[in-house]
Design a protein around this motif. Structure first.
Motif, PDB file in Angstrom:
ATOM      1  N   ARG A 204       0.837  -1.199   0.000  1.00 17.31           N
ATOM      2  CA  ARG A 204       0.000   0.000   0.000  1.00 17.31           C
ATOM      3  C   ARG A 204       0.872   1.249   0.000  1.00 17.31           C
ATOM      4  O   ARG A 204       1.756   1.407   0.850  1.00 17.31           O
ATOM      5  CB  ARG A 204      -0.922   0.014   1.220  1.00 17.31           C
ATOM      6  CG  ARG A 204      -2.123  -0.920   1.129  1.00 17.31           C
ATOM      7  CD  ARG A 204      -3.027  -0.724   2.327  1.00 17.31           C
ATOM      8  NE  ARG A 204      -2.370  -1.163   3.536  1.00 17.31           N
ATOM      9  CZ  ARG A 204      -2.597  -2.325   4.154  1.00 17.31           C
ATOM     10  NH1 ARG A 204      -3.484  -3.164   3.650  1.00 17.31           N
ATOM     11  NH2 ARG A 204      -1.965  -2.640   5.254  1.00 17.31           N
ATOM     12  N   ALA A 205       0.587   2.157  -0.917  1.00 17.93           N
ATOM     13  CA  ALA A 205       1.332   3.415  -0.965  1.00 17.93           C
ATOM     14  C   ALA A 205       1.178   4.194   0.335  1.00 17.93           C
ATOM     15  O   ALA A 205       2.131   4.812   0.831  1.00 17.93           O
ATOM     16  CB  ALA A 205       0.863   4.257  -2.152  1.00 17.93           C
ATOM     17  N   GLU A 206      -0.039   4.175   0.912  1.00 17.47           N
ATOM     18  CA  GLU A 206      -0.285   4.958   2.116  1.00 17.47           C
ATOM     19  C   GLU A 206       0.573   4.498   3.293  1.00 17.47           C
ATOM     20  O   GLU A 206       0.860   5.299   4.199  1.00 17.47           O
ATOM     21  CB  GLU A 206      -1.763   4.897   2.503  1.00 17.47           C
ATOM     22  CG  GLU A 206      -2.263   3.517   2.871  1.00 17.47           C
ATOM     23  CD  GLU A 206      -3.756   3.498   3.177  1.00 17.47           C
ATOM     24  OE1 GLU A 206      -4.372   4.587   3.241  1.00 17.47           O
ATOM     25  OE2 GLU A 206      -4.300   2.388   3.350  1.00 17.47           O
ATOM     26  N   ASP A 207       0.988   3.253   3.300  1.00 15.82           N
ATOM     27  CA  ASP A 207       1.832   2.763   4.395  1.00 15.82           C
ATOM     28  C   ASP A 207       3.200   3.438   4.387  1.00 15.82           C
ATOM     29  O   ASP A 207       3.917   3.400   5.395  1.00 15.82           O
ATOM     30  CB  ASP A 207       1.990   1.244   4.311  1.00 15.82           C
ATOM     31  CG  ASP A 207       0.702   0.503   4.646  1.00 15.82           C
ATOM     32  OD1 ASP A 207      -0.230   1.155   5.164  1.00 15.82           O
ATOM     33  OD2 ASP A 207       0.630  -0.716   4.383  1.00 15.82           O
ATOM     34  N   SER A 211       0.420   9.273  -1.321  1.00 15.42           N
ATOM     35  CA  SER A 211      -0.958   9.258  -1.793  1.00 15.42           C
ATOM     36  C   SER A 211      -1.164   8.186  -2.857  1.00 15.42           C
ATOM     37  O   SER A 211      -2.282   7.748  -3.113  1.00 15.42           O
ATOM     38  CB  SER A 211      -1.324  10.625  -2.375  1.00 15.42           C
ATOM     39  OG  SER A 211      -0.623  10.846  -3.599  1.00 15.42           O
ATOM     40  N   GLY A 212      -0.082   7.789  -3.519  1.00 11.12           N
ATOM     41  CA  GLY A 212      -0.180   6.871  -4.645  1.00 11.12           C
ATOM     42  C   GLY A 212      -0.359   7.570  -5.960  1.00 11.12           C
ATOM     43  O   GLY A 212      -0.437   6.928  -7.016  1.00 11.12           O
ATOM     44  N   GLN A 213      -0.418   8.910  -5.932  1.00 11.36           N
ATOM     45  CA  GLN A 213      -0.573   9.698  -7.155  1.00 11.36           C
ATOM     46  C   GLN A 213       0.694  10.477  -7.503  1.00 11.36           C
ATOM     47  O   GLN A 213       0.687  11.284  -8.429  1.00 11.36           O
ATOM     48  CB  GLN A 213      -1.750  10.667  -7.001  1.00 11.36           C
ATOM     49  CG  GLN A 213      -3.093   9.968  -6.834  1.00 11.36           C
ATOM     50  CD  GLN A 213      -3.448   9.099  -8.038  1.00 11.36           C
ATOM     51  OE1 GLN A 213      -3.455   9.579  -9.164  1.00 11.36           O
ATOM     52  NE2 GLN A 213      -3.732   7.826  -7.794  1.00 11.36           N
ATOM     53  N   SER A 257      -2.845   2.053  -4.611  1.00 13.44           N
ATOM     54  CA  SER A 257      -3.751   2.970  -3.920  1.00 13.44           C
ATOM     55  C   SER A 257      -5.113   2.880  -4.589  1.00 13.44           C
ATOM     56  O   SER A 257      -5.264   2.231  -5.636  1.00 13.44           O
ATOM     57  CB  SER A 257      -3.213   4.412  -3.973  1.00 13.44           C
ATOM     58  OG  SER A 257      -3.062   4.845  -5.312  1.00 13.44           O
ATOM     59  N   ALA A 258      -6.102   3.510  -3.977  1.00 14.06           N
ATOM     60  CA  ALA A 258      -7.449   3.472  -4.550  1.00 14.06           C
ATOM     61  C   ALA A 258      -7.451   4.126  -5.919  1.00 14.06           C
ATOM     62  O   ALA A 258      -6.765   5.125  -6.149  1.00 14.06           O
ATOM     63  CB  ALA A 258      -8.420   4.187  -3.619  1.00 14.06           C
ATOM     64  N   ARG A 260      -8.418   6.397  -9.087  1.00 20.15           N
ATOM     65  CA  ARG A 260      -8.944   7.757  -9.186  1.00 20.15           C
ATOM     66  C   ARG A 260      -9.615   8.026 -10.538  1.00 20.15           C
ATOM     67  O   ARG A 260     -10.274   9.043 -10.686  1.00 20.15           O
ATOM     68  CB  ARG A 260      -7.801   8.768  -9.014  1.00 20.15           C
ATOM     69  CG  ARG A 260      -6.974   8.606  -7.750  1.00 20.15           C
ATOM     70  CD  ARG A 260      -7.688   9.080  -6.519  1.00 20.15           C
ATOM     71  NE  ARG A 260      -6.857   8.956  -5.329  1.00 20.15           N
ATOM     72  CZ  ARG A 260      -6.059   9.904  -4.864  1.00 20.15           C
ATOM     73  NH1 ARG A 260      -5.958  11.061  -5.510  1.00 20.15           N
ATOM     74  NH2 ARG A 260      -5.356   9.713  -3.770  1.00 20.15           N
ATOM     75  N   THR A 267      -1.509   2.341  -9.445  1.00 18.62           N
ATOM     76  CA  THR A 267      -0.195   1.759  -9.190  1.00 18.62           C
ATOM     77  C   THR A 267       0.933   2.749  -9.447  1.00 18.62           C
ATOM     78  O   THR A 267       0.819   3.639 -10.283  1.00 18.62           O
ATOM     79  CB  THR A 267       0.053   0.532 -10.090  1.00 18.62           C
ATOM     80  OG1 THR A 267       0.054   0.947 -11.468  1.00 18.62           O
ATOM     81  CG2 THR A 267      -1.009  -0.530  -9.880  1.00 18.62           C
ATOM     82  N   LEU A 301      -8.524  -1.821  -1.406  1.00 19.14           N
ATOM     83  CA  LEU A 301      -8.460  -0.581  -2.184  1.00 19.14           C
ATOM     84  C   LEU A 301      -9.090  -0.724  -3.564  1.00 19.14           C
ATOM     85  O   LEU A 301      -9.470   0.264  -4.183  1.00 19.14           O
ATOM     86  CB  LEU A 301      -6.995  -0.158  -2.355  1.00 19.14           C
ATOM     87  CG  LEU A 301      -6.200   0.093  -1.078  1.00 19.14           C
ATOM     88  CD1 LEU A 301      -4.700   0.204  -1.407  1.00 19.14           C
ATOM     89  CD2 LEU A 301      -6.678   1.361  -0.397  1.00 19.14           C
TER      90      LEU A 301
END
Length: 353
Positions: A204-207, A211-213, A257-258, A260, A267, A301
């Motif tokens: 997970r990017a958030e970990d 943000s993953g973006q 991440s989720a 968008r 990814t 996600l």
């Protein structure tokens, strides 16, 4: 041989570029072959200024084609990654983008006879031992590169190349989940160690406080982050039955991440030491498969499509993956790519120094 140049097709396959050779035009000895390919590409040199490589892992690739050694395939295909900054040529992984150019190249070189309208090429991927089916447009018995198919990361439209993979689970690691678990914890981070055509570590990017973006350039500049991810990769490699991966290009590291933009998952991929401008074909297949595992960090996600058509978001847009699922298990995977012949001629490697 090299003094007179070596027959070479330079092709774009998916979002990569590479040199396509016939095995008979290269040295049979792997060490001599690899030394020659380093000189062809201009490695080691980050700019590859004295060779045809583009100074980037995505444009420093080689496909070697030969008549098939198996009755259930038409050709053998060996993928080689030529490193830009090291005197290293690796066969440790397949490449689904360069694979997109293999069918057209095989027809161009006379290894496969073209049919009228469409030709299916059965490709034995020597890196993994698996078979891929490539559907190539061949109106009038000739490869056509013109068409309406578009893939993110490549401008314009081209003829579609449909790829289908079967029995790719555990292609390099021996099992789709080499640890037997959908989630493992490494250095305190939950991850999925998965190989459905390409060894990938999904996190997970958030970990990591992301943000993953973030853009590839932003992640490239995060040296501390890259060191932490590399430490996880080295441990994961051993857990995935890949041994010491410090000098290997697998496993790939994918931060999820989720979505968008209406896709299944977003990814950011490290391949493994550079940040990918998109995502590799087989890495996208493995990542999409991870989304279907309830315990995976990706599952919470992801937005799972009802029709099995996964749109994997990446910095350059989306990559389409089709998963065929039976009884909750992924039994086959496919994708749509494009390819184009860029030039056909002879390449002259740099002299031995």
């Amino acid at each position: 041989m090299a003094d007179d140049g070596i027959p070479c097709l330079w092709m774009r396959g998916g979002t990569s570029k590479g040199a396509y050779f016939l095995a008979g035009d290269l040295p049979a000895d792997p060490s001599a072959r690899d030394a020659l390919l380093l000189r062809v590409m201009g490695s080691p040199d980050p700019r590859q200024i004295d060779g045809i490589g583009g100074g980037d892992p995505l444009s420093s690739k080689v496909a070697i084609l030969a008549p098939s050694s198996r009755a259930d395939a038409d050709i053998d295909y060996l993928f080689l990654q030529v490193f830009t900054d090291r005197a290293l040529v690796s066969d440790a992984q397949p490449c689904g983008n360069i694979l997109a150019g293999v069918g057209p190249a095989a027809i161009e070189r006379g290894l496969v006879a073209a049919r009228d309208s469409t030709t299916t090429v059965r490709i034995h991927m020597l890196n993994t031992g698996e078979i891929a089916l490539a559907e190539i447009r061949t109106p009038g018995g000739r490869v056509s590169y013109e068409g309406e198919a578009r893939i993110d990361g490549v401008p314009g439209s081209h003829a579609p190349v449909a790829l289908m993979f079967e029995k790719i689970a555990g292609a390099m690691c021996g099992a789709m989940l080499p640890t037997g678990r959908a989630v493992d914890v490494i250095d305190g981070f939950s991850c999925t160690l998965i190989d459905n055509g390409m060894p990938v570590v999904v996190l997970r990017a958030e970990d990591f406080g992301l943000s993953g973006q973030e853009s590839p350039a932003e992640i490239e500049a995060m040296q501390d982050l890259k060191k932490r991810i590399e430490a996880i990769r080295l441990r994961a490699g051993a857990m995935m039955n890949l041994g010491d991966v410090s000098a290997a290009s697998v496993p790939k590291m994918t931060l999820v991440s989720a979505p968008r933009s209406g896709g299944a998952i977003a990814t950011r991929s490290l391949i493994p030491h550079r940040v990918h401008a998109g995502i590799g074909v087989l890495a996208a297949v493995s990542t999409a498969t991870a989304c279907t595992l309830p315990e995976s960090p990706a599952a919470g996600l992801a937005r799972l499509p009802a029709d099995g058509r996964f749109l994997i978001e990446h910095p350059g847009g989306v990559a389409e993956v089709l998963l065929r699922i039976d009884g909750g298990k992924v039994i086959a995977a496919g994708t749509l790519r494009t390819a184009r012949k860029l030039f056909d001629g002879r390449v002259f490697p740099a002299p031995v120094r």
